[in-house]
Design a protein around this motif. Structure first.
Motif, PDB file in Angstrom:
ATOM      1  N   UNK A 156       5.163  37.812  22.091  1.00 15.74           N
ATOM      2  CA  UNK A 156       4.317  38.578  21.180  1.00 15.74           C
ATOM      3  C   UNK A 156       3.168  37.689  20.711  1.00 15.74           C
ATOM      4  N   UNK A 184       0.632  37.324  17.530  1.00 17.68           N
ATOM      5  CA  UNK A 184       0.391  37.727  16.157  1.00 17.68           C
ATOM      6  C   UNK A 184      -0.933  37.145  15.685  1.00 17.68           C
ATOM      7  N   UNK A 226      -3.868  34.186   3.707  1.00 17.36           N
ATOM      8  CA  UNK A 226      -3.137  34.819   2.618  1.00 17.36           C
ATOM      9  C   UNK A 226      -2.311  36.035   3.012  1.00 17.36           C
ATOM     10  N   UNK A 227      -2.206  36.279   4.310  1.00 13.74           N
ATOM     11  CA  UNK A 227      -1.453  37.446   4.766  1.00 13.74           C
ATOM     12  C   UNK A 227      -0.347  37.038   5.721  1.00 13.74           C
ATOM     13  N   UNK A 228       0.533  37.978   5.992  1.00 20.09           N
ATOM     14  CA  UNK A 228       1.594  37.730   6.944  1.00 20.09           C
ATOM     15  C   UNK A 228       1.119  37.943   8.372  1.00 20.09           C
ATOM     16  N   UNK A 229       1.902  37.484   9.339  1.00 16.64           N
ATOM     17  CA  UNK A 229       1.547  37.708  10.739  1.00 16.64           C
ATOM     18  C   UNK A 229       1.468  39.201  11.062  1.00 16.64           C
ATOM     19  N   UNK A 249      -0.983  33.277  16.663  1.00 12.97           N
ATOM     20  CA  UNK A 249       0.279  32.662  17.059  1.00 12.97           C
ATOM     21  C   UNK A 249       0.888  33.426  18.227  1.00 12.97           C
ATOM     22  N   UNK A 271      12.486  35.230  16.567  1.00  8.98           N
ATOM     23  CA  UNK A 271      11.263  34.755  17.197  1.00  8.98           C
ATOM     24  C   UNK A 271      11.063  33.266  16.976  1.00  8.98           C
ATOM     25  N   UNK A 325       7.977  30.729  16.980  1.00 12.87           N
ATOM     26  CA  UNK A 325       6.526  30.750  16.939  1.00 12.87           C
ATOM     27  C   UNK A 325       5.938  29.470  17.505  1.00 12.87           C
ATOM     28  N   UNK A 380      14.765  39.872   8.451  1.00  8.46           N
ATOM     29  CA  UNK A 380      14.558  38.453   8.720  1.00  8.46           C
ATOM     30  C   UNK A 380      13.827  37.791   7.556  1.00  8.46           C
ATOM     31  N   UNK A 382      11.446  34.292   7.258  1.00 13.03           N
ATOM     32  CA  UNK A 382      10.778  33.157   7.880  1.00 13.03           C
ATOM     33  C   UNK A 382      10.024  32.411   6.775  1.00 13.03           C
ATOM     34  N   UNK A 407       6.702  29.424   6.092  1.00 14.97           N
ATOM     35  CA  UNK A 407       5.562  28.722   6.676  1.00 14.97           C
ATOM     36  C   UNK A 407       5.064  27.707   5.661  1.00 14.97           C
ATOM     37  N   UNK A 445       5.087  29.190  11.709  1.00 20.12           N
ATOM     38  CA  UNK A 445       6.090  30.019  11.063  1.00 20.12           C
ATOM     39  C   UNK A 445       7.470  29.650  11.608  1.00 20.12           C
ATOM     40  N   UNK A 500       5.154  29.406   2.116  1.00 17.34           N
ATOM     41  CA  UNK A 500       5.078  30.863   2.137  1.00 17.34           C
ATOM     42  C   UNK A 500       6.363  31.384   2.762  1.00 17.34           C
ATOM     43  N   UNK A 519       8.125  34.663   4.376  1.00 13.74           N
ATOM     44  CA  UNK A 519       7.831  35.979   4.934  1.00 13.74           C
ATOM     45  C   UNK A 519       9.123  36.718   5.250  1.00 13.74           C
ATOM     46  N   UNK A 534       8.659  42.295  15.455  1.00 18.97           N
ATOM     47  CA  UNK A 534       8.964  42.196  14.040  1.00 18.97           C
ATOM     48  C   UNK A 534       7.714  42.548  13.242  1.00 18.97           C
ATOM     49  N   UNK A 535       7.920  43.250  12.149  1.00 21.39           N
ATOM     50  CA  UNK A 535       6.833  43.594  11.245  1.00 21.39           C
ATOM     51  C   UNK A 535       6.994  42.750   9.987  1.00 21.39           C
ATOM     52  N   UNK A 536       5.954  42.022   9.654  1.00 20.50           N
ATOM     53  CA  UNK A 536       6.020  41.067   8.561  1.00 20.50           C
ATOM     54  C   UNK A 536       5.351  41.599   7.300  1.00 20.50           C
ATOM     55  N   UNK A 537       5.883  41.175   6.150  1.00 18.44           N
ATOM     56  CA  UNK A 537       5.198  41.384   4.888  1.00 18.44           C
ATOM     57  C   UNK A 537       4.121  40.329   4.702  1.00 18.44           C
ATOM     58  N   UNK A 538       3.412  40.411   3.579  1.00 16.53           N
ATOM     59  CA  UNK A 538       2.335  39.458   3.303  1.00 16.53           C
ATOM     60  C   UNK A 538       2.818  38.185   2.621  1.00 16.53           C
TER      61      UNK A 538
END
Lengths: 113, 115
Positions: A34, A36, A41-44, A89, A101, A103, B33, B35, B37, B43, B89, B91, B104-108
């Motif tokens: 994948x 990303x 300041x944000x997530x992947x 990434x 995953x 990375x 999940x 993770x 960083x 990550x 951080x 996640x 996978x769908x990540x939050x901020x």
């Protein structure tokens, strides 16, 4: 300023150019990959994925190429825009079933107007 | 579009204190999940959770860490006694069940600062 760990490879391009971001992986058992995008300041954010039974997959303005022989993955972005500026990434997983995953280190893409 | 939400966005705590980071995964997802960083680094996987139990964890996820799904919507990460090196951080991510090898769908994220 803080600089520890901030040694990401950086690719600088002009708006409208095509960008190619590369990634090498080491796990021969990896079968799902994948890309990303991570903005400050944000997530992947998911861009595109590819399974190991494919060597190319295209999305909107993005193409992922997989070369399993040399364990190499690339992301091509066509007509790069300033909004594409981010850290990219690659991530991979094997067939263990839980999709944990791993990375890569990331590449910073800087797009100049 | 449904998304993973995390609270708080920034948490400052003193060394030795307990913190709980909260996540609301996407509602029809069943794999969860955490993770982390560290600033400027890649990550790193901490833990995966499925069917109300941990399915995998990394060497980072030691006895100071725990996860819980206290109700039908929240997924939490607890650090019992924070250390300076826990600053990062964090996640949360989720994935649909029934889709082998789906993204996978990540939050901020929650930025944890340990002082």
């Amino acid at each position: 300023g803080e600089s520890v760990g901030l040694h990401l490879p950086t690719l600088s391009v002009q708006e409208g150019d095509n960008s190619i971001i590369n990634c090498a992986y080491s796990n021969s058992a990896s079968d799902y990959f994948i890309w990303y995008k991570q903005e400050s300041g944000k997530g992947p954010q998911f861009i595109i994925d590819i399974r190991s039974n494919m060597d190319k997959r295209q999305g909107q303005r993005v193409t992922v190429l997989l070369n399993k022989t040399v364990k190499h993955l690339s992301l091509q972005i066509a007509a790069t825009q300033p909004g594409d500026s981010a850290v990219y990434f690659c991530a991979e997983t094997d067939n263990s079933g839980y999709s944990t995953l791993t990375f890569g280190k990331g590449t910073m893409l800087l797009v100049s107007p | 579009e449904p998304e993973v939400t995390q609270t708080p966005s920034h948490q400052v705590t003193q060394m030795g204190q307990e913190v709980i980071l909260r996540c609301v995964p996407i509602s029809n997802h069943l794999y969860f999940y955490w993770y982390r960083q560290i600033l400027g680094q890649k990550v790193e996987f901490l833990v995966s959770f499925y069917n109300n139990e941990i399915s995998e964890k990394s060497e980072i996820f030691d006895d100071q860490f725990s996860v819980e799904r206290p109700d039908g919507s929240n997924f939490t990460l607890k650090i019992r006694s924070t250390k300076l090196e826990d600053s990062a951080m964090y996640f949360c991510a989720s994935r649909e069940e029934g889709q082998y090898n789906s993204p996978l769908h990540f939050g901020n994220g929650t930025r944890l600062t340990v002082t």
